[in-house]
Write a protein that holds these residues in place. Structure first.
Motif, mmCIF file in Angstrom:
data_model
loop_
_atom_site.group_PDB
_atom_site.id
_atom_site.type_symbol
_atom_site.label_atom_id
_atom_site.label_comp_id
_atom_site.label_asym_id
_atom_site.label_seq_id
_atom_site.Cartn_x
_atom_site.Cartn_y
_atom_site.Cartn_z
ATOM 1 N N UNK A 15 23.032 105.815 65.005
ATOM 2 C CA UNK A 15 22.189 106.861 64.457
ATOM 3 C C UNK A 15 21.353 106.219 63.349
ATOM 4 N N UNK B 36 27.363 110.153 66.043
ATOM 5 C CA UNK B 36 28.312 111.254 66.124
ATOM 6 C C UNK B 36 29.470 111.153 65.166
ATOM 7 N N UNK B 37 29.521 110.117 64.413
ATOM 8 C CA UNK B 37 30.622 109.946 63.454
ATOM 9 C C UNK B 37 30.042 109.946 62.066
ATOM 10 N N UNK B 38 30.706 110.605 61.179
ATOM 11 C CA UNK B 38 30.230 110.672 59.804
ATOM 12 C C UNK B 38 30.795 109.487 59.054
#
Lengths: 114, 110
Positions: B32, B93-95
């Motif tokens: 991202x 999709x992962x913080x």
């Protein structure tokens, strides 16, 4: 200001002394990150917490560095036996859990080791 | 290893000129991508992210997976756009942690 709060804003210390910084995240955020930024560089990841658990530490985080988040709220970053190379801006960020959420940054603590 | 490259340190343009801030990345997977901005004496803040596909303050950025680039563009620069801009990436999709480039100073002259 209800954003991420860092204290102190500035710290000057003599080489060899210990220093501790504090970060208060946004209250409903359970993820907390520490970054370090030196002159001319972007922020570099140091460590992060989900609630009180420290889930990841960078290799940048030497044995002299320790971070805690004892109750899953505020966090502290301690540097023992400071060296001149530790001089940098230390940034804290927080975010809520879940994918695609924004990380909010504090204004940072500028450390100068003399 | 993941890496973000911002090849230029400074871009100086006149008000009304187009702006393109370059960002290239390397990542084994599907990252991202973000642009963060820091105005004078203010904290680092998110400008935009590729998944949102939004235009923020007239800025847009398109993820080009073939060229592994995420350049930031604005057709007509304003003086208030003067700031430090950082490109960053994280896992999709992962913080999780952000990997930042070195940043570029944008100076918009009147």
């Amino acid at each position: 200001d209800t954003g991420v709060s860092q204290n102190p804003r500035h710290k000057i210390t003599k080489r060899g002394q210990n220093v501790t910084f504090r970060c208060d995240p946004i209250s409903e955020h359970n993820r907390l990150y520490w970054y370090r930024q030196t002159l001319g560089q972007g922020p570099e990841f140091l460590t992060y917490f989900q609630n009180e658990a420290q889930l990841e530490k960078s290799r940048l985080l030497s044995d002299r560095f320790s971070a805690e988040r004892p109750k899953g709220s505020f966090s502290t970053l301690e540097i023992q036996r400071t060296e001149q190379g530790d001089s940098a801006m230390y940034l804290c960020a927080s975010s809520s859990q879940g994918g695609n959420t924004e990380a909010f940054f504090g204004q940072g603590t500028r450390l100068t080791v003399v | 290893a993941q890496r973000v490259t911002q090849p230029e340190k400074l871009l100086s343009v006149f008000k009304g000129a187009p702006v393109e801030l370059k960002c290239n990345y390397s990542y084994s997977g599907s990252p991202e991508l973000f642009w963060y901005v820091q105005y004078s004496r203010q904290r680092l803040q998110l400008l935009l992210r590729h998944i949102s596909r939004e235009s923020i303050k007239g800025f847009t950025a398109d993820l080009n997976k073939g060229e592994t680039s995420f350049h930031l563009k604005k057709p007509f620069a304003q003086e208030e756009d003067s700031a430090m801009y950082y490109c960053a990436l994280s896992k999709t999709g992962a913080n999780s942690k952000l990997t930042f480039g070195k940043g570029i100073t944008l100076s918009v002259r009147p």
